[in-house]
Design an enzyme around this catalytic site. Structure first.
Site, short mmCIF file in Angstrom:
data_model
loop_
_atom_site.label_atom_id
_atom_site.label_comp_id
_atom_site.label_asym_id
_atom_site.label_seq_id
_atom_site.Cartn_x
_atom_site.Cartn_y
_atom_site.Cartn_z
NE ARG A 166 -22.64 55.45 43.90
CZ ARG A 166 -21.81 55.36 42.85
NH1 ARG A 166 -20.66 56.02 42.85
NH2 ARG A 166 -22.12 54.64 41.81
NE ARG A 182 -18.75 53.95 31.76
CZ ARG A 182 -19.00 54.79 32.77
NH1 ARG A 182 -18.75 56.08 32.64
NH2 ARG A 182 -19.49 54.34 33.89
NE ARG A 236 -23.27 51.34 37.13
CZ ARG A 236 -23.39 51.78 38.40
NH1 ARG A 236 -24.28 51.26 39.21
NH2 ARG A 236 -22.62 52.75 38.82
NE ARG A 251 -25.14 56.53 39.73
CZ ARG A 251 -23.93 56.47 39.17
NH1 ARG A 251 -22.96 57.23 39.64
NH2 ARG A 251 -23.69 55.66 38.17
CE LYS A 278 -15.09 55.93 36.71
NZ LYS A 278 -15.62 54.68 37.32
P1 AMP Z 1 -21.12 56.87 35.79
O1 AMP Z 1 -21.74 57.98 36.56
O2 AMP Z 1 -19.80 57.24 35.18
O3 AMP Z 1 -21.07 55.58 36.55
O4 AMP Z 1 -22.09 56.60 34.53
C1 AMP Z 1 -23.42 56.18 34.71
C2 AMP Z 1 -23.97 55.60 33.41
O5 AMP Z 1 -23.96 56.60 32.38
C3 AMP Z 1 -23.18 54.44 32.82
O6 AMP Z 1 -23.52 53.19 33.41
C4 AMP Z 1 -23.60 54.52 31.36
O7 AMP Z 1 -24.90 54.05 31.15
C5 AMP Z 1 -23.62 56.03 31.14
N1 AMP Z 1 -22.29 56.57 30.74
C6 AMP Z 1 -21.52 57.45 31.44
N2 AMP Z 1 -20.39 57.73 30.78
C7 AMP Z 1 -20.44 57.01 29.62
C8 AMP Z 1 -19.56 56.85 28.53
N3 AMP Z 1 -18.37 57.50 28.48
N4 AMP Z 1 -19.94 56.03 27.51
C9 AMP Z 1 -21.12 55.38 27.53
N5 AMP Z 1 -21.99 55.46 28.55
C10 AMP Z 1 -21.67 56.27 29.59
#
Ligand code: AMP
Length: 190
Positions: free
Chosen positions: A125, A86, A148, A137, A13
């Site tokens: 990554r 999400r 996740r 990360r 994404k």
């Molecule tokens: P990402 O960078 O999109 O993989 O997001 C990293 C982490 O941020 C996720 O594993 C969640 O802990 C949190 N997170 C990001 N976007 C959301 C969302 N829309 N709703 C809830 N938690 C989120």
């Protein structure tokens, strides 16, 4: 034109959002990036979410909806929602926010992948970041990835049916190479 990029962690994404920003001047709204920024700047909210994120769980709907509301209130269009919504509650909130700001969603694009590739990509990554001396990360590890992925299947994958019912769902083969995925997305947008 506003779109959502849907797909599990590691589906690509962020990579595709960056391409769309570059090629079309769209605006990437990544709640993951916003939460990591909040964490890095040590805000109260950042402190609250750090632990949840490191474990790979979802932060509360209230927090992420608040972040998106703030961004949309600044105006503009051509948004790529990356990692948001999400949950179904977030999807409903987004629909309401879009209506309030007089905007609409063009498509929810699902990057279709399988689990094996995700583990490789996410571990890759982390290794790349390490090799480049960049921060890794906190949630890019095998333990957090399991959580996740489970969060994705339990809480986020129902959005596929939700956007299908709204006539907005478009699927692309997320296992193809980056340029091919980009071309598939371009075909949906043009
Ligand atoms: P990402 O960078 O999109 O993989 O997001 C990293 C982490 O941020 C996720 O594993 C969640 O802990 C949190 N997170 C990001 N976007 C959301 C969302 N829309 N709703 C809830 N938690 C989120």
């Amino acid at each position: 034109m506003n779109i959502i990029l849907l797909g599990p962690p590691g589906a690509g994404k962020g990579t595709q959002a960056a391409r769309l920003v570059e090629a079309r001047g769209m605006v990437q709204l990544s709640t993951g990036d916003m939460l990591r920024e909040a964490q890095a700047s040590g805000t109260e909210m950042g402190k609250i979410v750090a632990e949840v994120m490191a474990k790979g769980q979802l932060v509360t709907d209230e927090i992420v909806i608040g972040l998106i509301r703030e961004k949309l209130a600044q105006g503009g269009s051509g948004f790529i929602f990356d990692g948001f919504p999400r949950t179904l509650a977030q999807a409903d909130a987004l629909a309401a926010l879009m209506e309030e700001t007089g905007q609409s969603l063009h498509a929810a694009i699902e990057l279709q992948v399988n689990d094996e590739i995700l583990v490789d990509r996410i571990v890759g990554r982390a290794e790349q970041a390490r090799a480049a001396g960049q921060p890794v990360r906190a949630d890019d590890n095998a333990e957090s990835l399991k959580t996740r992925l489970m969060a994705y299947y339990k809480q986020t994958s129902p959005l596929i049916g939700y956007y299908h019912a709204k006539g907005l769902l478009r699927g692309v083969d997320g296992l193809a190479d980056i340029d091919t995925v980009e071309a598939q997305i371009a075909a949906i947008l043009d």
